[in-house]
Design a protein around this motif. Structure first.
Motif, PDB file in Angstrom:
ATOM      1  N   LEU A 196       0.778  -1.285   0.009  1.00 39.53           N
ATOM      2  CA  LEU A 196       0.062  -0.219   0.077  1.00 39.53           C
ATOM      3  C   LEU A 196       0.850   1.123  -0.001  1.00 39.53           C
ATOM      4  CD1 LEU A 196      -2.723  -1.318   2.567  1.00 39.53           C
ATOM      5  CD2 LEU A 196      -3.065  -1.027   0.185  1.00 39.53           C
TER       6      LEU A 196
ATOM      7  N   ALA B 167       0.899   4.110  -2.670  1.00 39.08           N
ATOM      8  CA  ALA B 167       0.744   5.550  -2.420  1.00 39.08           C
ATOM      9  C   ALA B 167       1.849   6.566  -2.940  1.00 39.08           C
ATOM     10  CB  ALA B 167       0.379   5.832  -0.961  1.00 39.08           C
TER      11      ALA B 167
ATOM     12  N   GLU C 199       1.493   7.115  -6.681  1.00 43.04           N
ATOM     13  CA  GLU C 199       0.602   8.146  -6.988  1.00 43.04           C
ATOM     14  C   GLU C 199       0.864   9.339  -6.505  1.00 43.04           C
ATOM     15  OE1 GLU C 199      -3.603   6.963  -5.812  1.00 43.04           O
ATOM     16  OE2 GLU C 199      -3.711   5.787  -7.558  1.00 43.04           O
ATOM     17  N   ARG C 200       1.816   9.208  -5.552  1.00 43.07           N
ATOM     18  CA  ARG C 200       2.242  10.737  -5.047  1.00 43.07           C
ATOM     19  C   ARG C 200       0.997  11.475  -4.342  1.00 43.07           C
ATOM     20  NH1 ARG C 200       6.644  13.509  -7.901  1.00 43.07           N
ATOM     21  NH2 ARG C 200       7.694  11.908  -9.066  1.00 43.07           N
ATOM     22  N   ARG C 201       0.201  10.497  -3.704  1.00 43.78           N
ATOM     23  CA  ARG C 201      -1.143  10.933  -2.984  1.00 43.78           C
ATOM     24  C   ARG C 201      -1.262  10.333  -1.656  1.00 43.78           C
ATOM     25  NH1 ARG C 201      -5.535  10.430  -7.066  1.00 43.78           N
ATOM     26  NH2 ARG C 201      -5.720   8.368  -6.376  1.00 43.78           N
ATOM     27  N   SER C 202      -1.573  10.965  -0.560  1.00 43.74           N
ATOM     28  CA  SER C 202      -1.846  10.538   0.417  1.00 43.74           C
ATOM     29  C   SER C 202      -3.448   9.874   0.644  1.00 43.74           C
ATOM     30  CB  SER C 202      -1.901  11.717   1.808  1.00 43.74           C
ATOM     31  OG  SER C 202      -0.769  12.268   1.897  1.00 43.74           O
ATOM     32  N   ARG C 203      -3.488   9.046   1.670  1.00 44.12           N
ATOM     33  CA  ARG C 203      -5.016   8.127   1.407  1.00 44.12           C
ATOM     34  C   ARG C 203      -5.063   7.524   2.754  1.00 44.12           C
ATOM     35  NH1 ARG C 203      -3.341   3.944  -3.124  1.00 44.12           N
ATOM     36  NH2 ARG C 203      -2.713   5.826  -4.099  1.00 44.12           N
ATOM     37  N   MET C 204      -6.410   7.094   2.956  1.00 41.86           N
ATOM     38  CA  MET C 204      -6.578   6.196   4.243  1.00 41.86           C
ATOM     39  C   MET C 204      -6.633   4.817   3.705  1.00 41.86           C
ATOM     40  SD  MET C 204      -7.724   6.846   7.428  1.00 41.86           S
ATOM     41  CE  MET C 204      -8.415   8.271   7.606  1.00 41.86           C
ATOM     42  N   VAL C 205      -6.119   3.898   4.618  1.00 42.88           N
ATOM     43  CA  VAL C 205      -6.272   2.465   4.065  1.00 42.88           C
ATOM     44  C   VAL C 205      -6.802   1.579   5.316  1.00 42.88           C
ATOM     45  CG1 VAL C 205      -4.293   2.692   2.470  1.00 42.88           C
ATOM     46  CG2 VAL C 205      -3.965   2.012   5.039  1.00 42.88           C
TER      47      VAL C 205
ATOM     48  N   ARG D 159      -7.321   0.603  10.437  1.00 42.24           N
ATOM     49  CA  ARG D 159      -7.074   1.789   9.646  1.00 42.24           C
ATOM     50  C   ARG D 159      -5.955   2.736  10.057  1.00 42.24           C
ATOM     51  NH1 ARG D 159     -11.777   5.676  10.079  1.00 42.24           N
ATOM     52  NH2 ARG D 159     -11.449   6.211   8.024  1.00 42.24           N
TER      53      ARG D 159
ATOM     54  N   PHE E 245      -3.773   6.234   8.322  1.00 42.19           N
ATOM     55  CA  PHE E 245      -3.720   7.261   7.219  1.00 42.19           C
ATOM     56  C   PHE E 245      -2.276   7.422   6.755  1.00 42.19           C
ATOM     57  CE2 PHE E 245      -3.046  11.741   5.822  1.00 42.19           C
ATOM     58  CZ  PHE E 245      -3.970  11.873   5.019  1.00 42.19           C
TER      59      PHE E 245
ATOM     60  N   GLU F  55       2.813   2.407  -9.431  1.00 47.33           N
ATOM     61  CA  GLU F  55       1.758   1.793  -8.737  1.00 47.33           C
ATOM     62  C   GLU F  55       1.398   0.426  -9.433  1.00 47.33           C
ATOM     63  OE1 GLU F  55      -2.978   3.014  -8.145  1.00 47.33           O
ATOM     64  OE2 GLU F  55      -1.717   4.121  -9.466  1.00 47.33           O
TER      65      GLU F  55
END
Length: 234
Positions: A46, A50, A53-59, A65, A67, A230
């Motif tokens: 994961l 991330a 994609e160079r993007r923060s996310r919740m997993v 859970r 962040f 990715e």
């Protein structure tokens, strides 16, 4: 945030290395995942996605859970050659979000008057590059058409893994360039990464049109490289 974690985070930023700050939503525990520690992390797949994609996310779900706060160095563009194409390319690349620098030892061309609002380095690449610090988040655009200037920069960019390396010149010119780089010990797989003739094939003719083609190719390398990273963990 713990002071030791903050210090480590700032050190990674200063070194222009990507990282992910993982925050567990249940309990708030945090850990810094760097390139060096990523493979051993339980969320490695994961995390790679991330970062790609160079993007923060919740997993995760429930108690699992977390962040993922992604921090990737801003892309830079080092343009070798204070030429007409560079004069058109520099302002466009800045608008597109690149930190642009011009490098050319020919100080008659590399002047602040010709490149307002853009840092200009009037030194030979072998002297300037160690201080500049090219890295995998740098695009190297070689435009002088002079092997003595372009090729030391190209070789250095290939060795550190710049996400884009492009060079001006015809196919015949590039074939001779390939021979010289190979003779200098650059591996064939690295040489194959050079975009030459530089720029997307748009039928560009003027310096401004060539600059558009170069910038488009750099952006494609930046974004497709992220997508491929990715896809490798999909």
């Amino acid at each position: 945030m713990r002071l030791d974690l903050l210090a480590a985070l700032n050190a990674e930023r200063a070194a222009r290395r990507p990282f992910v700050l993982v925050t567990e939503m249940e309990g708030g525990a945090q850990r810094l995942v760097t390139q060096a520690s990523l493979s051993a992390d339980p969320l490695a797949g994961l995390l790679r996605a991330a970062l790609g994609e160079r993007r923060s996310r919740m997993v995760g779900e429930g108690a699992e859970r977390a962040f993922l706060a992604v921090d990737v160095p801003a892309p830079r563009m080092l343009v070798i050659g204070a030429v007409h194409i560079s004069q058109a390319l520099a302002p466009m690349a800045r608008i597109a979000g690149f930190d642009v620098t011009i490098l050319d030892p020919r100080t008659a061309f590399a002047t602040p008057e010709r490149f307002p609002d853009v840092p200009v380095i009037g030194e030979w690449p072998d002297l300037a590059l160690p201080a500049y610090g090219i890295d995998p988040f740098t695009a190297l655009v070689a435009l002088t058409h002079d092997p003595k200037i372009d090729e030391p920069a190209i070789a250095a960019a290939l060795q550190v893994g710049c996400f884009y390396v492009g060079a001006l010149g015809s196919r015949r010119t590039h074939a001779k360039r390939v021979e010289r780089l190979a003779a200098g010990g650059i591996p064939p797989a690295a040489i194959a990464r050079i975009h030459a003739p530089i720029g997307l094939d748009l039928g560009a003719a003027s310096p401004a049109e060539i600059a558009v083609a170069v910038l488009a190719e750099v952006i494609r390398a930046l974004r497709l490289g992220a997508a491929e990273a990715e896809g490798a963990v999909a």
